[in-house]
Scaffold this active site. Sequence first.
Site, PDB file in Angstrom:
ATOM      1  N   GLY A  49       0.839  -1.198   0.000  1.00 46.56           N
ATOM      2  CA  GLY A  49       0.000   0.000   0.000  1.00 46.56           C
ATOM      3  C   GLY A  49       0.873   1.247   0.000  1.00 46.56           C
ATOM      4  CE1 TYR A 156      -3.349 -12.898  -2.785  1.00 50.21           C
ATOM      5  CE2 TYR A 156      -4.238 -14.047  -4.686  1.00 50.21           C
ATOM      6  CZ  TYR A 156      -4.239 -12.971  -3.837  1.00 50.21           C
ATOM      7  OH  TYR A 156      -5.150 -11.940  -4.043  1.00 50.21           O
ATOM      8  CE  LYS A 160      -6.321 -13.043  -0.612  1.00 49.65           C
ATOM      9  NZ  LYS A 160      -6.998 -11.898   0.012  1.00 49.65           N
ATOM     10  CE1 TYR A 170     -12.564 -18.347  13.427  1.00 51.55           C
ATOM     11  CE2 TYR A 170     -13.737 -16.793  14.838  1.00 51.55           C
ATOM     12  CZ  TYR A 170     -12.601 -17.527  14.544  1.00 51.55           C
ATOM     13  OH  TYR A 170     -11.509 -17.465  15.372  1.00 51.55           O
TER      14      TYR A 170
END
Length: 336
Positions: A49, A156, A160, A170
């Site tokens: 970022g 990755y 993911k 959850y």
Amino acid sequence: MASPAPAPAPFCPKRILVTGGAGFIGSHLCKRLVNEGHDVICLDNLFTGDKLNIAELLTRPNFEFIRHDIVDPIKLEVDQIYNLACPASPPHYQYNPIKTMQTSVLGIMNMLELARHLNCPILQASTSEVYGDALVHPQRENYWGNVNCAGIRSCYDEGKRAAETLLFDYNRMYKTKVRVVRIFNTYGPNMHPYDGRVVSNFIRQALNNEPITIFGSGDQTRSFQFVDDLVEGMVRMMNNTNDFIGPVNLGNPGEFTIKQLAEMVIRMTGSQSQLVYRELPGDDPCRRRPDNSLAREKLGGWQPVVQLEQGLERTIAYFRSINANLAHYRPPTKNF
Ligand SMILES: O=c1ccn([C@@H]2O[C@H](COP(=O)(O)OP(=O)(O)O[C@H]3OC[C@@H](O)[C@H](O)[C@H]3O)[C@@H](O)[C@H]2O)c(=O)[nH]1
């Protein structure tokens, strides 16, 4: 006599956490939410970022920035969480693959614990990479994917995928309000010029009349989505009132070969660049295109409205505007 239309619900500003908020997609999401009047907390470790992406927002009273890595827990009081923190470009997520896996798995666990504690909804930025080198085309959400768990993209893809598993567990175990969007290749202003992905590479190379690097034959395809369309889909997904938790694809179904993209960028920039061919990276998917039926059905008819040429025009204009300032940007994968 027909009864009058019900009054629109009064606007109720929310406290919203955006992890990865200084990144390419995160900064657009923050801007949208700030402009809507919400109180936005942007959390980012600034690995990929950049504070320039949120420079304008920093002057706004309903925006704040925290430099933090989601691998470490954090306590905040918010009403919604968007979890976007993770390097997303192949060279960046492969730079430190163990850290990428930690960000995906430990990071989402920290955010899920926060969402559970606050009893607030959490939206996860998942990816089309969960389909791997897809054997069905176009890809629907019920396709389980073709993913190598031991290759250079695995950190990755599998990170993911594991994150998705955690979100749905959850939800099953604790009734946490989860939302999962699978994001297909997305482009637009605020992409890091050394992002390493194909759109930013080609535009930067074309504007500087450098060779355009095509990996492999250039016959592999991708479907490119303009960032505004994605942000609209994410906000609709977060706020859907049907308890729709996903996963849902968000992408533009227009499919192009990488060679077509290169030719388009050269034409639109009036560049002198030549095409050069480089080795195809390991496990690079051959074809990718989203089936968007589920998003259309569940997210109020959502569909991308910006076509590739229009979106590229806006992205090229952005890259022209920062080209004079290229020295500010350093490839995040280089130590300095
Ligand atoms: O300079 C380049 C860069 C990339 N490419 C090729 O262009 C295609 C697209 O590459 P990108 O790196 O932009 O994106 P990929 O599709 O490989 O991965 C992306 O997938 C979906 C998102 O979740 C992620 O942002 C990203 O991992 C690949 O076939 C790649 O090999 C080039 O030909 N030249």
